[in-house]
Design a protein around this motif. Structure first.
Motif, short mmCIF file in Angstrom:
data_model
loop_
_atom_site.label_atom_id
_atom_site.label_comp_id
_atom_site.label_asym_id
_atom_site.label_seq_id
_atom_site.Cartn_x
_atom_site.Cartn_y
_atom_site.Cartn_z
N SER A 133 15.18 7.61 -23.51
CA SER A 133 15.36 6.25 -23.56
C SER A 133 16.71 5.67 -23.98
CB SER A 133 13.99 5.42 -24.19
OG SER A 133 14.17 5.78 -25.79
N SER A 134 17.28 6.41 -24.85
CA SER A 134 18.70 6.04 -25.37
C SER A 134 19.56 7.29 -26.01
CB SER A 134 18.49 4.96 -26.21
OG SER A 134 18.07 5.30 -27.42
N ILE A 135 20.56 7.05 -25.75
CA ILE A 135 21.68 7.95 -26.51
C ILE A 135 22.78 7.18 -27.03
CG2 ILE A 135 23.10 9.92 -26.38
CD1 ILE A 135 21.41 11.15 -23.97
N ASN A 154 14.37 7.41 -18.91
CA ASN A 154 13.49 6.13 -18.98
C ASN A 154 14.17 5.09 -19.82
OD1 ASN A 154 11.17 4.87 -18.39
ND2 ASN A 154 10.07 6.03 -20.30
N PRO A 155 15.14 4.84 -19.26
CA PRO A 155 15.80 3.44 -20.00
C PRO A 155 15.03 2.16 -19.61
CG PRO A 155 17.07 3.97 -18.09
CD PRO A 155 15.95 4.94 -18.21
N ARG A 180 19.55 -1.09 -11.46
CA ARG A 180 20.71 -0.65 -10.11
C ARG A 180 21.99 -0.42 -10.67
NH1 ARG A 180 21.31 -5.35 -6.57
NH2 ARG A 180 22.53 -4.02 -5.52
N VAL A 181 22.40 -1.14 -11.57
CA VAL A 181 23.80 -0.73 -11.95
C VAL A 181 23.91 0.74 -12.68
CG1 VAL A 181 25.68 -1.28 -13.63
CG2 VAL A 181 24.39 -3.01 -12.18
N TRP A 182 22.87 1.01 -13.61
CA TRP A 182 22.80 2.37 -14.15
C TRP A 182 22.73 3.55 -12.96
CZ3 TRP A 182 18.82 0.34 -18.27
CH2 TRP A 182 19.66 -0.56 -18.97
N LYS A 183 22.03 3.16 -11.86
CA LYS A 183 21.70 4.05 -11.22
C LYS A 183 23.07 4.37 -10.29
CE LYS A 183 18.43 6.66 -9.35
NZ LYS A 183 18.33 7.95 -10.26
N ALA A 233 29.52 -5.61 -15.20
CA ALA A 233 30.20 -5.31 -16.36
C ALA A 233 29.17 -5.46 -17.61
CB ALA A 233 31.30 -5.99 -16.65
N ALA A 234 28.38 -6.48 -17.50
CA ALA A 234 27.42 -7.03 -18.35
C ALA A 234 26.30 -5.87 -18.61
CB ALA A 234 26.73 -8.41 -18.42
N ALA A 235 25.92 -5.42 -17.19
CA ALA A 235 24.81 -4.32 -17.33
C ALA A 235 25.23 -3.06 -17.74
CB ALA A 235 24.36 -4.42 -15.91
N ASN A 236 26.64 -2.94 -17.51
CA ASN A 236 27.29 -1.50 -17.82
C ASN A 236 27.38 -1.62 -19.11
OD1 ASN A 236 28.83 0.79 -17.11
ND2 ASN A 236 30.64 -0.22 -17.65
N GLY A 237 27.73 -2.73 -20.10
CA GLY A 237 27.67 -2.76 -21.44
C GLY A 237 26.40 -2.62 -22.13
N LYS A 238 25.33 -2.73 -21.39
CA LYS A 238 24.03 -2.55 -21.68
C LYS A 238 23.24 -1.12 -21.81
CE LYS A 238 23.17 -6.78 -23.42
NZ LYS A 238 22.97 -7.30 -24.64
N ASN A 239 24.26 -0.22 -21.26
CA ASN A 239 23.64 0.97 -20.80
C ASN A 239 23.34 1.73 -22.17
OD1 ASN A 239 23.38 3.80 -19.83
ND2 ASN A 239 25.54 3.91 -19.92
N PRO A 240 21.95 2.23 -22.14
CA PRO A 240 21.46 2.78 -23.47
C PRO A 240 21.50 4.35 -23.30
CG PRO A 240 19.71 2.47 -21.83
CD PRO A 240 20.77 1.76 -21.30
N LEU A 241 22.20 4.89 -22.37
CA LEU A 241 22.26 6.31 -22.15
C LEU A 241 23.53 6.75 -22.29
CD1 LEU A 241 18.91 6.90 -20.09
CD2 LEU A 241 19.38 7.80 -22.39
#
Length: 157
Positions: A23-25, A65-66, A74-77, A107-115
């Protein structure tokens, strides 16, 4: 939810996950006690991260499983599709997702990437080639891009 704290060249990383996946790194900006016995569900993630830092791994084969919105996912994929050693700009990523005007949302979604690292948000740069925003700090982004660079800087002396 299980967690482990491991030492990396960029600081202590906190890894969380369960049987459903990671879920996160995240890299911490402070010290934390290292985990002596890695929980079984996190062993593969720890192993693959260590390989990555030793430049023995370019692709991760982990169940992810973020938590996030459908747009963030979608952005993370799309980030996962950026090859090791390559970079893309935020505008390129927006175009890939079908909406060149969505740069700020991307960019905002990129910044919220938990992995961190596994979903390689560090491979996204400004359209002028500049290193822009990175939740882990620009010094870490630069380090990661240099690690992945096909042309390693060598010393003349």
């Amino acid at each position: 939810m299980e967690e482990a704290f491991i030492k990396t060249p960029l600081g202590i990383a906190k890894i969380t996950g369960d049987a459903n996946g990671l879920s996160s790194i995240v890299v911490l900006n402070s010290d934390a006690p290292l985990t002596e016995v890695i929980p079984e569900v996190l062993e593969d993630a720890v192993y693959q991260l260590k390989e990555y830092f030793k430049e023995e791994r370019k692709d991760f084969t982990l169940t992810l499983n973020p938590e996030g919105t459908s747009f963030q996912k979608r952005v993370w994929k799309a980030l996962e599709e950026i090859p090791y050693g390559k970079t893309v700009s935020y505008i390129d990523l927006s175009k890939t997702l079908g909406d060149p005007k969505a740069i700020r949302a991307v960019a905002a979604a990129n910044g919220k990437n938990p992995l961190w690292i596994v979903i390689p948000c560090h491979r996204v740069i400004g359209s002028d080639g500049s290193l822009t925003g990175y939740a882990g700090g620009l010094h870490r982004k630069k380090w990661l891009l240099e690690l992945e660079s096909p042309a390693k800087q060598t010393s003349l002396f």
